[in-house]
Scaffold this active site. Structure first.
Site, PDB file in Angstrom:
ATOM      1  CG  ASP A   7      33.211  58.206  37.214  1.00 15.06           C
ATOM      2  OD1 ASP A   7      33.278  59.149  38.018  1.00 15.06           O
ATOM      3  OD2 ASP A   7      32.136  57.769  36.775  1.00 15.06           O
ATOM      4  CD  GLU A  68      33.554  62.811  38.440  1.00 12.68           C
ATOM      5  OE1 GLU A  68      33.473  62.435  37.266  1.00 12.68           O
ATOM      6  OE2 GLU A  68      32.600  62.821  39.227  1.00 12.68           O
ATOM      7  CG  ASP A 141      29.560  54.400  36.249  1.00 16.53           C
ATOM      8  OD1 ASP A 141      29.486  55.078  37.276  1.00 16.53           O
ATOM      9  OD2 ASP A 141      28.589  53.800  35.745  1.00 16.53           O
TER      10      ASP A 141
END
Lengths: 174, 174
Positions: A7, A68, A141
Site C-alpha cells: 500500500d 494499490e 496501511d
C-alpha cells in the site's frame, strides 16, 4: 503462492506478505509499515521506502507483488507522494523479474468484504477474519497491504479458473 | 559544476547534462530522451527509465541532479505516470548521495527566458541561445531537461551569493 502486497505512501508504506491459494485458508507471513519523516527531503524518503521494500523482497521471496493503483482524483495534497512511492514499489518488483499487478481500492474492498465501498474498519475486520488474527492489523496501511495480497491470490485464482474455462470452451467449439 | 536535468515522463523522459557556473558561458555536455512504449506494463517502463538514468549518472558523473517538480493539477491522464517517473529520478540520484533539487516549470521558464509563462518554443529558443546551439534541442522534453540543468546552475549560483552576502552581513552586525 506467496504474495507481497504494497500500500504505497510517503509517510506510511504498508507491506504485507500472505501465503496460500484459492479455496484454502490463507496464512499471514509478515506485515510491516515503512515510515518516513515529513521533515526529510522527498528523495531521501523514497530511498528509505526502496530499501524497505528491497529488504522484504530479499527476506520473503514472494512469487508476485500486488500494488494499490493510485488515481489522480485522490487527495491532492498526498497523491504525488503516493504516486512516487508506487513507482518505487513497481520498479523494485519489476527489476527482479517478479510479476506485478495493480488492484484498485474498490477491487480490494470488494474482494475482502464483498462491498467495493467498505470502510477502513470493515476491511481491517475482514482481513483479521480471513487470516485468523485476534485483531485487525494496525495501522490501516498494514491491513490494506494484507488486503491487497489476499485480493491478488483470490483474483489470480479466479482469473486462472476463467482462463481454464475459456480454453476448455475453445477446445469444445473448435 | 556539472548538472543533470531530468524532465520526468513515462513516454518520454528528458535527460540533459550542462556544465558551467554563474557568469560564465554554459556548455552542453549531452542530451537524450528515454522513451518507453505505452504497450508495456508501467512497472517495466519505469525499470527502463531507471536504467536510462543510472547509465547517464555513470557516464556523466554530475555534481547535482535537477528534477522538474510535478503538480497534481497537471494533465490528469499523464500526471500519475509523470509522478512515478519523477520518483524514480529522485531515488536514482539520492541513493548515490547526489544533491537533488526540484524546480517548478514556472521557475525554469522564468530562469531561462525571464517569463514564467513562456511557451515551449521560447524555452527551446533560449536554451539554444544560452548553450550556443544551432537550433533548439528536439523534442521539447530534451530542451526542458537542459533548461532544468541551466536553472539549477543559475539558481544555485544566486543562492550561494545570497548566502555569502547574508553571512558577510552577519559578520558586520555581530
Amino acid at each position: 503462492m506467496r504474495v507481497l502486497g504494497i500500500d504505497p505512501g510517503l509517510t506510511r508504506c504498508g507491506l504485507g506478505v500472505v501465503e496460500g491459494m484459492v479455496g484454502r485458508p490463507l496464512t499471514l507471513i509478515d506485515v510491516n509499515v515503512v515510515r518516513t519523516s515529513a521533515q526529510l527531503p522527498v528523495a531521501q524518503r523514497l530511498v528509505t521506502i526502496e530499501k524497505g521494500i528491497d529488504a522484504w523482497l530479499d527476506e520473503h521471496q514472494p512469487d508476485a507483488v500486488a500494488v494499490e493503483r493510485v488515481f489522480a482524483r485522490s487527495d491532492v495534497s498526498t497523491v504525488m507522494g503516493t504516486a512516487q512511492a508506487s513507482g518505487i514499489a513497481l520498479v523494485c518488483a519489476a527489476r527482479r523479474g517478479l510479476p506485478v499487478a495493480l488492484h484498485t481500492p474498490s477491487e480490494v474492498k470488494a474482494a475482502v468484504s464483498g462491498n467495493g465501498r467498505a470502510d477502513k474498519a470493515q476491511v481491517g475486520a475482514m482481513v483479521a477474519r480471513i487470516l485468523r488474527l485476534d485483531a485487525p492489523p494496525k495501522p490501516a496501511d498494514a491491513a490494506d497491504a494484507l488486503a491487497l495480497a489476499i485480493t491478488h491470490i483470490w483474483r489470480g485464482g479466479a482469473q486462472a479458473r476463467i482462463d481454464a474455462a475459456l480454453a476448455a470452451a475453445g477446445r469444445r467449439t473448435s
